[in-house]
Design a protein around this motif. Structure first.
Motif, PDB file in Angstrom:
ATOM      1  N   LEU A   1       0.832  -1.203   0.000  1.00 31.21           N
ATOM      2  CA  LEU A   1       0.000   0.000   0.000  1.00 31.21           C
ATOM      3  C   LEU A   1       0.862   1.245   0.000  1.00 31.21           C
ATOM      4  N   ALA A   2       1.960   1.232   0.729  1.00 30.03           N
ATOM      5  CA  ALA A   2       2.850   2.395   0.770  1.00 30.03           C
ATOM      6  C   ALA A   2       3.373   2.730  -0.625  1.00 30.03           C
ATOM      7  N   GLU A   3       3.720   1.721  -1.400  1.00 32.64           N
ATOM      8  CA  GLU A   3       4.203   1.946  -2.764  1.00 32.64           C
ATOM      9  C   GLU A   3       3.087   2.526  -3.637  1.00 32.64           C
ATOM     10  N   ALA A   4       1.864   2.023  -3.473  1.00 33.88           N
ATOM     11  CA  ALA A   4       0.735   2.562  -4.228  1.00 33.88           C
ATOM     12  C   ALA A   4       0.512   4.035  -3.900  1.00 33.88           C
ATOM     13  N   MET A   5       0.571   4.366  -2.616  1.00 31.80           N
ATOM     14  CA  MET A   5       0.345   5.755  -2.207  1.00 31.80           C
ATOM     15  C   MET A   5       1.449   6.671  -2.703  1.00 31.80           C
ATOM     16  N   GLN A   6       2.665   6.182  -2.743  1.00 32.90           N
ATOM     17  CA  GLN A   6       3.770   6.990  -3.275  1.00 32.90           C
ATOM     18  C   GLN A   6       3.537   7.338  -4.742  1.00 32.90           C
ATOM     19  N   LEU A   7       3.043   6.363  -5.517  1.00 34.83           N
ATOM     20  CA  LEU A   7       2.746   6.625  -6.926  1.00 34.83           C
ATOM     21  C   LEU A   7       1.679   7.709  -7.068  1.00 34.83           C
ATOM     22  N   ILE A   8       0.621   7.596  -6.278  1.00 34.87           N
ATOM     23  CA  ILE A   8      -0.483   8.556  -6.369  1.00 34.87           C
ATOM     24  C   ILE A   8      -0.010   9.943  -5.966  1.00 34.87           C
ATOM     25  N   ASP A   9       0.724  10.027  -4.873  1.00 33.63           N
ATOM     26  CA  ASP A   9       1.169  11.331  -4.387  1.00 33.63           C
ATOM     27  C   ASP A   9       2.169  11.989  -5.326  1.00 33.63           C
ATOM     28  N   ALA A  10       2.928  11.170  -6.070  1.00 32.31           N
ATOM     29  CA  ALA A  10       3.935  11.723  -6.974  1.00 32.31           C
ATOM     30  C   ALA A  10       3.332  12.244  -8.272  1.00 32.31           C
ATOM     31  N   HIS A  11       2.098  11.863  -8.580  1.00 36.00           N
ATOM     32  CA  HIS A  11       1.493  12.294  -9.846  1.00 36.00           C
ATOM     33  C   HIS A  11       1.095  13.760  -9.768  1.00 36.00           C
ATOM     34  N   GLU A  12       1.175  14.452 -10.906  1.00 31.34           N
ATOM     35  CA  GLU A  12       0.873  15.888 -10.920  1.00 31.34           C
ATOM     36  C   GLU A  12      -0.592  16.189 -10.628  1.00 31.34           C
TER      37      GLU A  12
END
Length: 501
Positions: free
Chosen positions: A398-409
């Motif tokens: 889940l942490a990896e998924a959230m990192q992807l979402i937060d990194a998106h513009e």
């Protein structure tokens, strides 16, 4: 001779003085339905002048009377729902059930606007100082404007102008020139409900109309929904011109599928979220982030089965699940994204590019597309496709998924599918996105909340509709009043006033 769709100015349908027109297509057939007049600066100026002239009397109309007009308007919308939905489908292409759903969400915003007397109540405090009372009022701005997109020609305008006018403003609406008929029809219903001429004006047009609204000093506030590059331009230019601006932009919404999720529920939810309205929604879900390969494999198996059962065809056919895209140009653009996804290494599991609909070979149809092994950095991951293309992203935690979402513009919407309350609470507390769903794929707020994303999905401080709309379309005035007792004369006071003086 083809029908010319004009404008609504000062309560009257008018044709444009401009000789410029643009075809309005039926996306299911590719045929031209009508020509829409593109307003020039003088036509837009006439609409603004009408709104400016109507403002003083409308501002002083009691809020209850304004609210009653909205209540009558809501009834007319419900009575004419079939007509409006048919107009939406004919020009946008979405299936009729989706058009009805869009209109219903717009009607809910009209219903919220009918609460104006309660929403516009100020605040009062007695004896804030010796013999001093203080209160605040929410006063109208003046002429306001809205610029709305093709994908929700009924709902998005109803996010804007009903709240603006019940707050005492007048309004100039510039709808999408791709799907103008339902917007204009709804505006005429507002006149039938009792809205005075000039309070709501509709001008069809292109960039010339937009730039006129942005730079005319009589327009005090501008609302916009559309792509991020245009939203950013409108926000910058409107603010530079001294206007209040809210500009809602693009999105790339992620759905996180946890190992404990109900996969069948997630599949059914993603089918509608990814392929409903042919993906032409800013709250669509084009990326499913699966935590673990087992989750991804199970989700893909369910999606492929559901996609195989989908019926794609003209939106007017009640048996169809998905209609066409809005224009030939957009069809070519979406196909190009699919081509690019293949070229960049994603695995295309379901290819909708070759779909043809018998009897509608010239329509703008594409079938649902499904990619696996989509990764950050790919064009189909980064950019908003606005078409029926769903990509599967595989992660381990889940942490990896959230990192992807937060990194998106973009930070418009997101959701998580899980049975774990702790995971859901952590996700909703920490994700950097404006609208979040838990086992809800399209977390579009109801009318008495407000709609808006974070990051490059929204420019401006206030969200659309709901309580934020009252704040956006009014300015606060605070009055402090003192009536000294008869015969009492006070000396000069040189200290800064406080409750002690």
């Amino acid at each position: 001779m083809q029908k010319i769709i004009g404008h609504l100015i000062d309560g009257t349908l008018v044709s444009s003085d401009s000789s410029r027109t643009q075809p309005v297509f039926d996306p299911a057939t590719g045929a031209i339905r009508a020509q829409v007049a593109l307003a020039d600066a003088s036509t837009v100026g006439a609409a603004i002048a009408s709104a400016e002239q109507a403002f003083p009397a409308w501002r002083n109309t009691p809020a209850l009377k304004r609210a009653r007009i909205m209540a009558r308007f809501r009834v007319l919308l419900e009575e004419q729902a079939d007509v409006i939905a048919a107009l939406i489908t004919a020009e946008h292409g979405k299936v009729l059930s989706d058009a009805h759903g869009e209109l219903q969400r717009g009607i809910e915003n009209v219903e919220y606007a009918s609460y104006a007397p309660e929403l516009l109540k100020g605040e009062h405090a007695r004896n804030v100082g010796p013999g001093i009372d203080s209160w605040s009022e929410f006063q109208a701005l003046g002429v306001t404007a809205g610029i709305t997109p093709f994908n929700f020609p009924a709902m998005v305008p109803l996010w804007m102008w009903p709240m603006a006018v019940v707050c005492g403003n007048t309004f100039v609406l510039k709808p999408s020139e791709r799907a103008p008929s339902s917007t204009l029809y709804i505006a005429r219903l507002a006149l039938e409900a009792g809205l005075p001429p000039g309070v709501l004006n509709v001008v069809n047009g292109d960039r010339e109309a937009v730039e006129t609204l942005l730079h005319d000093p009589r327009v005090r506030a501008v609302s916009f929904v559309g792509s991020t590059p245009v939203a950013e331009h409108i926000y910058a230019e409107g603010c530079r011109a001294g206007k209040r601006v809210q500009a809602l932009g693009g999105a790339k919404n992620h759905a996180v599928i946890m190992p404990d999720a109900d996969i069948a529920q997630a599949v059914h939810a993603l089918m509608g979220a990814a392929y409903g309205s042919c993906g032409e929604r800013c709250m669509a879900v084009p990326l499913a982030v699966c935590v673990g390969d087992q989750v991804a494999d199970a989700l893909i198996a369910g999606l492929k089965e559901e996609i195989a059962a989908m019926h794609v065809g003209p939106g007017s056919d009640n048996t169809c699940d998905m209609g066409p895209l809005v224009t030939r140009q957009h069809l070519d653009k979406v196909r190009g994204y699919v081509d690019q996804g293949v070229a960049e290494g994603a695995t295309l599991l379901v290819d909708g590019r070759t779909l043809t609909v018998p009897g509608h070979e010239e329509g703008y149809f594409i079938g649902p597309c499904l990619f696996d092994h989509v990764r950050p950095g790919m064009t189909i991951y980064q950019e908003e496709i606005f078409g029926p293309v769903l990509g599967i992203v595989r992660v381990n935690t889940l942490a990896e998924a959230m990192q992807l979402i937060d990194a998106h513009e973009y930070g418009n919407g997101t959701c998580i599918f899980t049975r774990d309350g702790e995971a859901a609470r952590h996700f909703t507390d920490h994700i950097q996105v404006g609208m979040v769903g838990v086992n809800v794929p399209l977390p579009v707020p109801v009318a008495y909340h407000s709609f808006g994303g974070w990051k490059r999905s929204l420019f401006g401080d206030l969200h659309a509709y709901g309580p934020d709309a009252v704040r956006f379309y009014t300015k606060r005035k605070t009055i402090t009043q003192r009536w000294p007792s008869a015969g009492v004369r006070e000396g000069s006071v040189f200290s800064f006033p406080s409750s002690r003086t």
